[in-house]
Design a protein around this motif. Structure first.
Motif, PDB file in Angstrom:
ATOM      1  N   GLN A  81       0.807  -1.202   0.000  1.00 52.10           N
ATOM      2  CA  GLN A  81       0.000   0.000   0.000  1.00 52.10           C
ATOM      3  C   GLN A  81       0.849   1.264   0.000  1.00 52.10           C
ATOM      4  OE1 GLN A  81      -2.504  -0.632   3.461  1.00 52.10           O
ATOM      5  NE2 GLN A  81      -4.195  -1.186   2.130  1.00 52.10           N
ATOM      6  N   ALA A  82       2.160   1.056  -0.001  1.00 56.95           N
ATOM      7  CA  ALA A  82       3.106   2.182  -0.044  1.00 56.95           C
ATOM      8  C   ALA A  82       2.917   3.120   1.135  1.00 56.95           C
ATOM      9  CB  ALA A  82       2.966   2.954  -1.351  1.00 56.95           C
ATOM     10  N   VAL A  83       2.711   2.540   2.321  1.00 55.00           N
ATOM     11  CA  VAL A  83       2.588   3.347   3.530  1.00 55.00           C
ATOM     12  C   VAL A  83       3.979   3.608   4.077  1.00 55.00           C
ATOM     13  CG1 VAL A  83       1.682   3.436   5.876  1.00 55.00           C
ATOM     14  CG2 VAL A  83       0.358   2.339   4.062  1.00 55.00           C
ATOM     15  N   PRO A  84       4.425   4.845   4.156  1.00 61.86           N
ATOM     16  CA  PRO A  84       5.765   5.118   4.655  1.00 61.86           C
ATOM     17  C   PRO A  84       5.870   4.824   6.148  1.00 61.86           C
ATOM     18  CG  PRO A  84       4.555   7.169   4.354  1.00 61.86           C
ATOM     19  CD  PRO A  84       3.696   6.074   3.815  1.00 61.86           C
ATOM     20  N   ARG A  85       6.843   4.028   6.515  1.00 61.08           N
ATOM     21  CA  ARG A  85       7.041   3.684   7.926  1.00 61.08           C
ATOM     22  C   ARG A  85       8.533   3.457   8.149  1.00 61.08           C
ATOM     23  NH1 ARG A  85       3.925   1.732  12.127  1.00 61.08           N
ATOM     24  NH2 ARG A  85       2.124   1.621  10.782  1.00 61.08           N
ATOM     25  N   THR A  86       9.132   4.252   9.011  1.00 61.88           N
ATOM     26  CA  THR A  86      10.547   4.086   9.313  1.00 61.88           C
ATOM     27  C   THR A  86      10.747   2.863  10.186  1.00 61.88           C
ATOM     28  OG1 THR A  86      10.387   5.485  11.262  1.00 61.88           O
ATOM     29  CG2 THR A  86      10.924   6.581   9.178  1.00 61.88           C
ATOM     30  N   HIS A  87      12.002   2.407  10.251  1.00 60.33           N
ATOM     31  CA  HIS A  87      12.308   1.200  11.000  1.00 60.33           C
ATOM     32  C   HIS A  87      12.019   1.373  12.486  1.00 60.33           C
ATOM     33  CE1 HIS A  87      14.195  -2.554  12.016  1.00 60.33           C
ATOM     34  NE2 HIS A  87      15.073  -1.949  12.800  1.00 60.33           N
ATOM     35  N   TRP A  88      12.408   2.513  13.045  1.00 58.52           N
ATOM     36  CA  TRP A  88      12.193   2.703  14.480  1.00 58.52           C
ATOM     37  C   TRP A  88      10.717   2.808  14.826  1.00 58.52           C
ATOM     38  CZ3 TRP A  88       9.588   6.770  16.592  1.00 58.52           C
ATOM     39  CH2 TRP A  88       9.403   7.903  15.797  1.00 58.52           C
ATOM     40  N   LEU A  89       9.941   3.393  13.918  1.00 61.54           N
ATOM     41  CA  LEU A  89       8.508   3.505  14.170  1.00 61.54           C
ATOM     42  C   LEU A  89       7.846   2.131  14.158  1.00 61.54           C
ATOM     43  CD1 LEU A  89       6.363   5.630  14.705  1.00 61.54           C
ATOM     44  CD2 LEU A  89       5.928   5.748  12.239  1.00 61.54           C
ATOM     45  N   HIS A  90       8.321   1.271  13.263  1.00 65.31           N
ATOM     46  CA  HIS A  90       7.808  -0.092  13.224  1.00 65.31           C
ATOM     47  C   HIS A  90       8.138  -0.828  14.525  1.00 65.31           C
ATOM     48  CE1 HIS A  90       6.899  -4.146  11.972  1.00 65.31           C
ATOM     49  NE2 HIS A  90       8.160  -4.497  12.195  1.00 65.31           N
ATOM     50  N   GLN A  91       9.365  -0.659  15.020  1.00 64.76           N
ATOM     51  CA  GLN A  91       9.757  -1.312  16.271  1.00 64.76           C
ATOM     52  C   GLN A  91       8.958  -0.772  17.451  1.00 64.76           C
ATOM     53  OE1 GLN A  91      14.052  -0.609  16.150  1.00 64.76           O
ATOM     54  NE2 GLN A  91      14.379  -2.782  15.761  1.00 64.76           N
ATOM     55  N   LEU A  92       8.697   0.524  17.452  1.00 69.43           N
ATOM     56  CA  LEU A  92       7.888   1.110  18.523  1.00 69.43           C
ATOM     57  C   LEU A  92       6.480   0.537  18.508  1.00 69.43           C
ATOM     58  CD1 LEU A  92       7.440   3.194  20.772  1.00 69.43           C
ATOM     59  CD2 LEU A  92       6.898   4.881  19.000  1.00 69.43           C
ATOM     60  N   HIS A  93       5.915   0.411  17.334  1.00 70.40           N
ATOM     61  CA  HIS A  93       4.567  -0.151  17.204  1.00 70.40           C
ATOM     62  C   HIS A  93       4.545  -1.596  17.687  1.00 70.40           C
ATOM     63  CE1 HIS A  93       1.314  -2.259  15.019  1.00 70.40           C
ATOM     64  NE2 HIS A  93       0.641  -1.151  15.268  1.00 70.40           N
ATOM     65  N   GLU A  94       5.560  -2.360  17.317  1.00 72.04           N
ATOM     66  CA  GLU A  94       5.634  -3.765  17.738  1.00 72.04           C
ATOM     67  C   GLU A  94       5.790  -3.880  19.246  1.00 72.04           C
ATOM     68  OE1 GLU A  94       8.277  -7.779  16.732  1.00 72.04           O
ATOM     69  OE2 GLU A  94       8.637  -5.900  15.653  1.00 72.04           O
ATOM     70  N   THR A  95       6.604  -3.011  19.839  1.00 77.14           N
ATOM     71  CA  THR A  95       6.807  -3.028  21.290  1.00 77.14           C
ATOM     72  C   THR A  95       5.511  -2.720  22.021  1.00 77.14           C
ATOM     73  OG1 THR A  95       9.115  -2.312  21.034  1.00 77.14           O
ATOM     74  CG2 THR A  95       8.105  -2.000  23.200  1.00 77.14           C
ATOM     75  N   LEU A  96       4.804  -1.680  21.586  1.00 71.45           N
ATOM     76  CA  LEU A  96       3.546  -1.308  22.237  1.00 71.45           C
ATOM     77  C   LEU A  96       2.489  -2.399  22.071  1.00 71.45           C
ATOM     78  CD1 LEU A  96       3.333   2.477  21.269  1.00 71.45           C
ATOM     79  CD2 LEU A  96       3.961   1.489  23.480  1.00 71.45           C
ATOM     80  N   GLU A  97       2.484  -3.053  20.926  1.00 69.44           N
ATOM     81  CA  GLU A  97       1.529  -4.138  20.680  1.00 69.44           C
ATOM     82  C   GLU A  97       1.766  -5.295  21.645  1.00 69.44           C
ATOM     83  OE1 GLU A  97      -0.300  -6.323  16.752  1.00 69.44           O
ATOM     84  OE2 GLU A  97       1.871  -6.016  16.838  1.00 69.44           O
ATOM     85  N   HIS A  98       3.037  -5.698  21.804  1.00 73.97           N
ATOM     86  CA  HIS A  98       3.359  -6.774  22.739  1.00 73.97           C
ATOM     87  C   HIS A  98       3.039  -6.370  24.177  1.00 73.97           C
ATOM     88  CE1 HIS A  98       5.117  -9.706  20.054  1.00 73.97           C
ATOM     89  NE2 HIS A  98       5.912  -8.808  19.520  1.00 73.97           N
ATOM     90  N   ALA A  99       3.334  -5.118  24.535  1.00 74.12           N
ATOM     91  CA  ALA A  99       3.077  -4.645  25.897  1.00 74.12           C
ATOM     92  C   ALA A  99       1.585  -4.672  26.214  1.00 74.12           C
ATOM     93  CB  ALA A  99       3.637  -3.235  26.079  1.00 74.12           C
TER      94      ALA A  99
END
Length: 314
Positions: free
Chosen positions: A172-190
């Motif tokens: 879908q060509a959604v721009p997402r930086t690497h750190w933002l992806h990691q932050l999202h993954e961390t919050l999801e697990h938390a």
């Protein structure tokens, strides 16, 4: 009746407010471990020999200075990532006592008796070591609620789903930086971990508040008459009160005029290892037989050790 309900409500809110920050810290650490520490990296640091593994588990609280509520989600995550269950058990038993925050709070509470935090650490170390020796030879994957093989399959499925979501976002060509992806993954697990642990925390706080509201303090104190009975009573009281290990020393010191040094140690050590809310949270990770066997072993070692301290030191 209204007074009882008010006391009950105040007690539940107080326990939750005291415990929730540490649980939140624990689930965040757990999520960070999941996101940033690979299984291979973790396993390189885990000792292979039993004795060094037990020592490693006892001292790990210095790196993760959390109380019992915050430790459980961290240990759960570490076991999922490959830590042997016996080291996880040792860490959960020793971590709430053998850490700098608890040492400092105990020292401040017992300023007139600076030996109390040292004896607390030594007794916790002895109990955790005995439990660790048993767990290393008797506890296998059957002790866990979810065997590691099932955890691995679940993790693989989660990784697959994560990869699919990532590919979908890329398509879908959604721009997402690497750190933002990691932050999202961390919050999801938390968030997932907090929901899993939080329901047991609320249940434990409710039961604890009910017992503290219904049971008379004078009646409880009358049960502690006698040497051995005083130690057992203080252990049972610490289990019922369910006070965080970072603050329980300030409660224990209020009993010092009426109870022996050893019985206060029994309160400080057993309550940090087991209480109502932590027992319910442990049952999320381990099977009931394992939890209650470890609890019985801890109770015996702490009872014998605290009585010996009274007889040999005081």
């Amino acid at each position: 009746m209204i007074g009882f309900l008010n006391d009950f409500r105040t007690m539940v809110i107080g326990i939750l407010l005291e415990s929730f920050p540490f649980v939140l810290i624990g689930v965040i650490l757990s999520a960070l471990l999941q996101t940033f520490v690979s299984d291979q990296t973790l396993q390189r640091f885990i000792p292979k020999r039993t004795v060094t593994g037990i020592l490693f588990g006892c001292l790990l609280g210095i790196v993760f200075p959390l109380c019992e509520c915050g430790l459980i989600p961290v240990v759960h995550r570490l076991i999922r990532k490959g830590m042997p269950p016996y080291i996880g058990i040792v860490f959960m038993m020793a971590g709430p006592v053998i850490n700098p925050v608890v040492y400092a709070s105990t020292y401040v509470a017992f300023q007139s008796h600076p030996e109390v935090p040292l004896f607390r650490i030594l007794l916790a170390f002895a109990a955790a070591a005995v439990i660790g020796l048993w767990a290393a030879h008797s506890m296998g994957e059957s002790a866990l609620r979810t065997p590691s093989s099932a955890i691995t399959e679940s993790a693989a499925a989660a990784v697959s789903q994560s990869a699919k979501r990532k590919q979908h976002r890329m398509n879908q060509a959604v721009p997402r930086t690497h750190w933002l992806h990691q932050l999202h993954e961390t919050l999801e697990h938390a968030a997932i971990e907090l929901f899993d642990v939080g329901k047991f925390l609320v249940l434990g706080a409710t039961i604890t508040a009910l017992l503290q509201t219904v049971v008379s303090r004078q009646w409880m104190l009358s049960l502690g008459e006698g040497e051995g009975a005083a130690h057992l009573f203080m252990m049972a009281l610490s289990y019922i009160l369910s006070i965080c290990s970072t603050a329980d020393a300030f409660v224990a010191v209020t009993f010092s005029p009426d109870f022996s040094f050893g019985s206060l140690l029994a309160f400080l050590v057993f309550g940090a290892m087991f209480d109502i809310k932590s027992t319910l949270m442990l049952l999320k990770v381990f099977r009931a037989k394992t939890v209650f066997t470890v609890m019985a072993m801890a109770a015996v070692v702490i009872l014998v050790g605290s009585i010996l301290v009274d007889q040999l030191y005081y």
